[in-house]
Structures are given as C-alpha cells and as structure tokens.
Design a protein around this motif. Structure first.
Motif, PDB file in Angstrom:
ATOM      1  N   LEU A 148     -17.663  -6.527 -35.605  1.00  0.00           N
ATOM      2  CA  LEU A 148     -17.771  -7.061 -37.140  1.00  0.00           C
ATOM      3  C   LEU A 148     -19.150  -7.216 -37.513  1.00  0.00           C
ATOM      4  O   LEU A 148     -19.612  -6.938 -38.819  1.00  0.00           O
ATOM      5  N   SER A 149     -20.011  -7.198 -36.620  1.00  0.00           N
ATOM      6  CA  SER A 149     -21.506  -7.595 -36.869  1.00  0.00           C
ATOM      7  C   SER A 149     -22.424  -6.779 -35.907  1.00  0.00           C
ATOM      8  O   SER A 149     -21.763  -6.277 -34.832  1.00  0.00           O
ATOM      9  N   ALA A 150     -23.385  -6.934 -36.116  1.00  0.00           N
ATOM     10  CA  ALA A 150     -24.568  -6.321 -35.311  1.00  0.00           C
ATOM     11  C   ALA A 150     -25.771  -7.173 -34.894  1.00  0.00           C
ATOM     12  O   ALA A 150     -26.717  -7.218 -35.245  1.00  0.00           O
ATOM     13  N   PRO A 151     -25.420  -8.261 -34.173  1.00  0.00           N
ATOM     14  CA  PRO A 151     -26.343  -9.323 -33.734  1.00  0.00           C
ATOM     15  C   PRO A 151     -27.307  -8.722 -32.990  1.00  0.00           C
ATOM     16  O   PRO A 151     -27.382  -7.836 -32.204  1.00  0.00           O
ATOM     17  N   ILE A 152     -28.742  -9.270 -33.045  1.00  0.00           N
ATOM     18  CA  ILE A 152     -29.973  -8.660 -32.472  1.00  0.00           C
ATOM     19  C   ILE A 152     -30.837 -10.001 -32.231  1.00  0.00           C
ATOM     20  O   ILE A 152     -31.078 -10.715 -33.218  1.00  0.00           O
ATOM     21  N   ASN A 153     -31.397  -9.846 -31.061  1.00  0.00           N
ATOM     22  CA  ASN A 153     -32.471 -10.813 -30.696  1.00  0.00           C
ATOM     23  C   ASN A 153     -33.585 -10.416 -31.263  1.00  0.00           C
ATOM     24  O   ASN A 153     -34.281  -9.450 -30.386  1.00  0.00           O
ATOM     25  N   LYS A 154     -34.324 -10.814 -32.408  1.00  0.00           N
ATOM     26  CA  LYS A 154     -35.105 -10.176 -32.781  1.00  0.00           C
ATOM     27  C   LYS A 154     -36.475 -10.510 -31.879  1.00  0.00           C
ATOM     28  O   LYS A 154     -37.418  -9.550 -31.813  1.00  0.00           O
ATOM     29  N   GLN A 155     -36.663 -11.752 -31.572  1.00  0.00           N
ATOM     30  CA  GLN A 155     -37.777 -12.069 -30.597  1.00  0.00           C
ATOM     31  C   GLN A 155     -37.870 -11.291 -29.362  1.00  0.00           C
ATOM     32  O   GLN A 155     -38.978 -10.755 -28.928  1.00  0.00           O
ATOM     33  N   LEU A 156     -36.750 -10.964 -28.796  1.00  0.00           N
ATOM     34  CA  LEU A 156     -36.586 -10.265 -27.430  1.00  0.00           C
ATOM     35  C   LEU A 156     -36.810  -8.714 -27.801  1.00  0.00           C
ATOM     36  O   LEU A 156     -37.778  -8.211 -27.068  1.00  0.00           O
TER      37      LEU A 156
END
Length: 254
Positions: A148-156
């Motif tokens: 349902l979503s595309a979470p992303i760890n921006k810092q990593l």
C-alpha cells in the motif's frame, strides 16, 4: 566495453544512456541488465562471481549503466580495465533522494503494479534481482507491487549514495573518470569520450521519475506489457471457465 556508468539510479542515467546511444554506443541499461542478463545476474547475486563472468556478460557491449551494473562497476572495470568510467551525480544528495522517493512512489502506479504482477519476466527480476540489489544500493527494500505504500529510509539512502560516490572517486584513476551532471549537457561528456558535440539538444529522459521501468517505448518494456496482458487474459479466461463449470455442475447436482 568502452564506458561504465557507475552513477546511482536517479542521477540522470536515462538521459546519459540516450546520449551514449546517440553517440553510437551500444548500451545496456537497466532493462537489458535485468532481462537479457537475468540468468547471469541471478548467478552473480545468489552464488557469487568471477571477473570472467562480467567479461562474458559485456564483451559485446559498448556501455553499461544503471542497476544492477552500477553496484558491480568495479568488477566490470576489472574485466575491462581500459574502459572509461562516468560517475553521474545530482546537484546534492537531498535532490537525489527526492528523486528516489518519487521513483518508489511511481512503482505503485496502476500500470507498473499490473506489469509486475502479471508479467512472468517482470516477476522474475523483481524477485531475484531487484529485491536483492535495492538494499545493497539504496539501503531500502524494493516495494512489492501489492504494497500500500513505499516507505524509504532517506537518511540511509543518502548515506549510501554519498559513500558510493566517494568510493568511485577514490578508486578510479583520474584520467579514466568523469564526474558528470547531465545539466552540463554534451560538452564535458563528448570531450571525455573524444566525440564532437552534436548539434541537437541534449536528451532529457525520465524527468521526475515519469517512467519507472525505463523508456516506455523500449522493446523490452513492450515485451513486459505484452506478457502481462497475455497472462491476465489467460487467467481471466481460466477463472471464468472454472466458474462456469462449477456453476453448471452445481445446478445439476441440485
């Protein structure tokens, strides 16, 4: 192999690939890498590799760009030590990360989900290649087509982007390396490769992640779309047939 583009996805790779093709190079972009070389990369990722593997994979190709080759740029350079290396970059890591977020969101567009679910080839490389290389390159798992979503760890993601660029600059001899932003246009690219600058405007492709799987008119993209529709129609027909048989015999039993 003459040119290795070591830059991460979302650094103007589609524009660079188009420019290289215009200059007369045969180019393996992400679609060629993961479809034409899918068996080879499955072996590389799951079993390991020898430098000769990359020599065989790209022996008849002039230039390579994008995933998963950008992760194995160093091995490809060892296989072709005379190749020139282009490190495509964005103006800042924040700008690059915003483009990456746009890419991940684009993967959830209806047509992209449809293709990844129903095309056997798309399912293959999403399962065995992209899901393996995305954590290695971005530090983030590639979103499933049904998510349902595309979470992303921006810092990593930004940390891995920055470390990658620094390592390329450190390892590649200066006379073999071009650090390149597509906003610079033809001149630095052509000077580095020894070509006169074309009179046509520099190509700008996949602006703001408009195309998720590469050029929408690419023959391999058409193949994925055709596979998806054939599979969808066959599955729909089979489901309707089974439903009809069950309904018919169910009424007979009554």
């Amino acid at each position: 192999m003459k040119v290795i583009v070591a830059g991460y996805p979302k650094t103007g790779t589609k524009s660079t690939a188009s420019a290289l093709a215009h200059l007369g190079y045969s180019v393996y972009d992400s679609l060629e890498n993961v479809i034409i070389l899918r068996k080879e990369y499955t072996k590389v990722i799951n079993e390991g590799w020898k430098i000769d593997d990359f020599r065989k994979m790209y022996g008849n190709v002039d230039a390579v760009i994008d995933m998963p080759a950008c992760f194995f740029w160093e091995e490809i350079l060892q296989a072709f030590p005379d190749a020139k290396v282009i490190l495509t970059i964005r103006n800042s890591e924040d700008e690059w990360c915003r483009s990456l977020v746009s890419l991940f969101k684009g993967m959830h567009r209806l047509e992209n989900r449809f293709i990844e679910i129903f095309s056997p080839t798309a399912r293959y490389f999403c399962k065995y290649i992209n899901k393996s290389t995305h954590p290695l390159i971005h530090g983030n798992r590639r979103p499933d087509p049904w998510a349902l979503s595309a979470p992303i760890n921006k810092q990593l993601a930004k940390k891995m982007y920055k470390n990658h660029n620094a390592y390329v600059k450190q390892v590649v001899p200066r006379d073999q390396l071009l650090v390149y932003n597509v906003s610079e246009g033809w001149e630095p690219l052509c000077k580095f490769l020894g070509h006169p600058s074309p009179v046509i405007p520099f190509p700008h492709r996949n602006v703001k992640g408009a195309i998720v799987h590469g050029n929408d008119t690419h023959p391999l993209m058409k193949q994925l779309r055709r596979e998806a529709w054939i599979s969808f129609i066959a599955l729909s027909f089979a489901s309707i047939s089974v439903g009809y048989v069950c309904y018919k015999y169910g009424r007979t039993a009554l």
